[in-house]
Every structure is written in structure tokens, then in C-alpha cells.
Design a protein around this motif. Structure first.
Motif, PDB file in Angstrom:
ATOM      1  N   PRO A 104     -37.944 -66.645 -77.872  1.00  0.00           N
ATOM      2  CA  PRO A 104     -38.995 -65.440 -77.783  1.00  0.00           C
ATOM      3  C   PRO A 104     -39.855 -65.711 -78.619  1.00  0.00           C
ATOM      4  CG  PRO A 104     -36.429 -65.378 -77.924  1.00  0.00           C
ATOM      5  CD  PRO A 104     -36.731 -66.860 -77.842  1.00  0.00           C
ATOM      6  N   THR A 105     -40.076 -66.562 -79.397  1.00  0.00           N
ATOM      7  CA  THR A 105     -41.035 -66.052 -80.526  1.00  0.00           C
ATOM      8  C   THR A 105     -42.205 -66.606 -79.620  1.00  0.00           C
ATOM      9  OG1 THR A 105     -39.556 -66.642 -81.976  1.00  0.00           O
ATOM     10  CG2 THR A 105     -41.401 -66.540 -83.393  1.00  0.00           C
ATOM     11  N   MET A 106     -41.799 -68.148 -79.623  1.00  0.00           N
ATOM     12  CA  MET A 106     -43.077 -68.968 -79.074  1.00  0.00           C
ATOM     13  C   MET A 106     -44.259 -68.743 -76.987  1.00  0.00           C
ATOM     14  SD  MET A 106     -43.558 -70.952 -80.948  1.00  0.00           S
ATOM     15  CE  MET A 106     -45.049 -72.135 -79.828  1.00  0.00           C
ATOM     16  N   GLN A 107     -42.665 -68.149 -76.684  1.00  0.00           N
ATOM     17  CA  GLN A 107     -43.101 -67.298 -75.892  1.00  0.00           C
ATOM     18  C   GLN A 107     -44.302 -66.304 -75.780  1.00  0.00           C
ATOM     19  OE1 GLN A 107     -38.976 -67.028 -73.523  1.00  0.00           O
ATOM     20  NE2 GLN A 107     -40.532 -66.911 -71.797  1.00  0.00           N
ATOM     21  N   ALA A 108     -43.832 -65.409 -76.877  1.00  0.00           N
ATOM     22  CA  ALA A 108     -44.916 -64.519 -77.268  1.00  0.00           C
ATOM     23  C   ALA A 108     -46.193 -65.061 -77.634  1.00  0.00           C
ATOM     24  CB  ALA A 108     -44.624 -63.195 -77.886  1.00  0.00           C
ATOM     25  N   ILE A 109     -45.707 -65.615 -78.964  1.00  0.00           N
ATOM     26  CA  ILE A 109     -47.229 -66.514 -79.281  1.00  0.00           C
ATOM     27  C   ILE A 109     -48.096 -67.188 -77.813  1.00  0.00           C
ATOM     28  CG2 ILE A 109     -47.621 -67.911 -80.863  1.00  0.00           C
ATOM     29  CD1 ILE A 109     -45.506 -67.562 -81.829  1.00  0.00           C
ATOM     30  N   ALA A 110     -47.308 -68.002 -77.290  1.00  0.00           N
ATOM     31  CA  ALA A 110     -48.793 -68.518 -75.928  1.00  0.00           C
ATOM     32  C   ALA A 110     -49.025 -67.429 -75.397  1.00  0.00           C
ATOM     33  CB  ALA A 110     -47.249 -70.197 -75.428  1.00  0.00           C
ATOM     34  N   GLY A 111     -48.132 -66.103 -75.029  1.00  0.00           N
ATOM     35  CA  GLY A 111     -49.055 -65.923 -74.325  1.00  0.00           C
ATOM     36  C   GLY A 111     -50.597 -64.739 -74.721  1.00  0.00           C
ATOM     37  N   THR A 112     -50.368 -65.281 -75.627  1.00  0.00           N
ATOM     38  CA  THR A 112     -52.023 -64.502 -76.249  1.00  0.00           C
ATOM     39  C   THR A 112     -53.247 -65.548 -76.706  1.00  0.00           C
ATOM     40  OG1 THR A 112     -50.815 -65.611 -78.616  1.00  0.00           O
ATOM     41  CG2 THR A 112     -49.582 -63.263 -78.239  1.00  0.00           C
ATOM     42  N   LEU A 113     -52.449 -66.606 -75.830  1.00  0.00           N
ATOM     43  CA  LEU A 113     -52.894 -67.769 -76.407  1.00  0.00           C
ATOM     44  C   LEU A 113     -54.145 -68.290 -74.777  1.00  0.00           C
ATOM     45  CD1 LEU A 113     -51.732 -70.198 -78.028  1.00  0.00           C
ATOM     46  CD2 LEU A 113     -53.059 -69.129 -79.105  1.00  0.00           C
ATOM     47  N   SER A 114     -56.121 -68.536 -74.916  1.00  0.00           N
ATOM     48  CA  SER A 114     -56.470 -68.613 -73.567  1.00  0.00           C
ATOM     49  C   SER A 114     -55.933 -69.759 -73.379  1.00  0.00           C
ATOM     50  CB  SER A 114     -58.011 -68.007 -74.109  1.00  0.00           C
ATOM     51  OG  SER A 114     -58.514 -69.721 -75.063  1.00  0.00           O
ATOM     52  N   GLU A 115     -56.659 -70.601 -72.556  1.00  0.00           N
ATOM     53  CA  GLU A 115     -56.695 -71.670 -72.079  1.00  0.00           C
ATOM     54  C   GLU A 115     -57.012 -72.655 -73.346  1.00  0.00           C
ATOM     55  OE1 GLU A 115     -55.294 -73.894 -69.667  1.00  0.00           O
ATOM     56  OE2 GLU A 115     -53.990 -71.172 -69.928  1.00  0.00           O
ATOM     57  N   GLN A 116     -58.516 -72.143 -74.215  1.00  0.00           N
ATOM     58  CA  GLN A 116     -59.146 -73.121 -74.593  1.00  0.00           C
ATOM     59  C   GLN A 116     -58.903 -72.724 -75.827  1.00  0.00           C
ATOM     60  OE1 GLN A 116     -62.259 -74.454 -73.992  1.00  0.00           O
ATOM     61  NE2 GLN A 116     -62.132 -75.104 -75.718  1.00  0.00           N
ATOM     62  N   ASP A 117     -57.643 -71.792 -76.220  1.00  0.00           N
ATOM     63  CA  ASP A 117     -57.773 -71.879 -77.993  1.00  0.00           C
ATOM     64  C   ASP A 117     -56.548 -72.860 -77.654  1.00  0.00           C
ATOM     65  OD1 ASP A 117     -58.723 -69.192 -78.280  1.00  0.00           O
ATOM     66  OD2 ASP A 117     -57.361 -68.184 -77.641  1.00  0.00           O
ATOM     67  N   LYS A 118     -55.945 -72.766 -76.439  1.00  0.00           N
ATOM     68  CA  LYS A 118     -54.568 -73.869 -76.756  1.00  0.00           C
ATOM     69  C   LYS A 118     -54.962 -75.172 -76.462  1.00  0.00           C
ATOM     70  CE  LYS A 118     -52.662 -72.048 -72.976  1.00  0.00           C
ATOM     71  NZ  LYS A 118     -51.935 -71.793 -71.497  1.00  0.00           N
ATOM     72  N   ARG A 119     -56.443 -75.441 -76.487  1.00  0.00           N
ATOM     73  CA  ARG A 119     -57.032 -77.193 -75.882  1.00  0.00           C
ATOM     74  C   ARG A 119     -57.895 -77.079 -77.599  1.00  0.00           C
ATOM     75  NH1 ARG A 119     -58.555 -76.101 -70.871  1.00  0.00           N
ATOM     76  NH2 ARG A 119     -60.430 -75.763 -71.285  1.00  0.00           N
TER      77      ARG A 119
END
Ligand code: HEC
Length: 113
Positions: A83-98
Motif C-alpha cells: 500500500p505505501t509504495m503503491q501510493a508513493i510510486a503513483g505520485t512519481l513521473s517517469e522523470q522523477d523515477k529516473r
């Protein structure tokens, strides 16, 4: 149709490469450091265990950037459930992730930004 798709992809690629030509694919560890601020509460604690509630948090510092990006992608699209990581990952753009992944990959090395 095929030509049209290729043209669209080409134009899109051109468009996206304009602002950050060199960094777009790689991720920028300096930007990533700021974006990773929220991750630190859980992922950068001695022993990789947060204070409360006590659960284990995987170590991501020094992990390959590609692994981090694909894990975040998996949380985002529900292939990996937490749940936590899914919520967090949902807020990140492709560039944020990279960017974040580039920062964590460098984390712990001498050249850590
Ligand atoms: C509230 C605590 C918390 C925060 C904040 C947090 N994480 Fe996590 N993260 C976890 C936990 C717990 C797991 C393990 C989840 C599981 O079992 O799948 C995890 C798993 C991961 C994984 C997979 C690691 C592996 O070994 O497979 C990655 C990558 C990751 N987090 C990245 C991030 C990033 C990037 C951020 C900030 C944008 C972040 N996390 C913020 C708690 C957190």
C-alpha cells in the motif's frame, strides 16, 4: 497507420528531448536527491528498519537504477503490491523515477552527490 505512428513517435521523441537532451534517459542524481527526500524516512535508516511500526524496509541505496525504476513501475501498475509504495510510486513521473533511481544508484559511493 504505421507511418503515422512512427511520425508521432518521432515528433514526440524530438519534443521530449528538447529541454534535457543529455539527462532525459539517464536521470539526474542531483535532482533525484531532492526528489528522494520523502523516501529517506524509510529507506535511509540505520539497519533499514523504521522506528514505528517496526517493519523491514529494503535497502535501495546502491541498487541499479534500472531495478529501482522497474520496481517503482511495478508498484504503480499494481504488479507489486504494497500500500505505501503503491501510493508513493503513483505520485512519481517517469522523470522523477529516473532521477531518484540515479541518486540511489550513486548512494553510498564516494561520488554520492
Ligand atoms: C513509509 C515508508 C516508505 C517510504 C516513504 C518509501 N518507501 Fe519504498 N519501500 C518501503 C517498504 C516497506 C518496501 C517493501 C515493500 C514490499 O515488500 O514490496 C519498499 C520497497 C521499495 C522498493 C523495492 C525495493 C526492492 O528491494 O525490491 C523501491 C525501489 C522503493 N521502495 C523505492 C522508494 C522510493 C523511490 C521512495 C520515495 C519516492 C520510497 N520508496 C519511499 C517503505 C517506504
Amino acid at each position: 497507420m504505421r507511418t503515422f505512428r512512427m511520425m508521432t513517435a518521432g515528433l514526440l521523441g524530438l519534443f521530449m528531448s528538447l529541454p534535457l537532451t543529455a539527462l532525459a534517459e539517464e536521470g539526474d542524481p542531483i535532482l533525484g536527491r531532492e526528489k528522494a527526500y520523502t523516501c529517506m524516512g524509510c529507506h535511509a535508516i540505520d539497519g533499514y528498519r523504521n522506528a514505528y511500526p517496526a517493519f523491514r524496509v529494503p535497502r535501495i541505496g546502491g541498487q541499479h537504477a534500472q531495478y529501482i525504476v522497474s520496481s517503482l513501475q511495478a508498484y504503480k501498475n499494481g504488479d507489486r503490491r504494497h500500500p505505501t509504495m503503491q501510493a508513493i510510486a503513483g505520485t512519481l513521473s517517469e522523470q522523477d523515477k529516473r532521477d531518484i533511481a540515479a541518486y540511489f544508484e550513486a548512494f553510498g559511493r564516494s561520488e554520492t552527490p
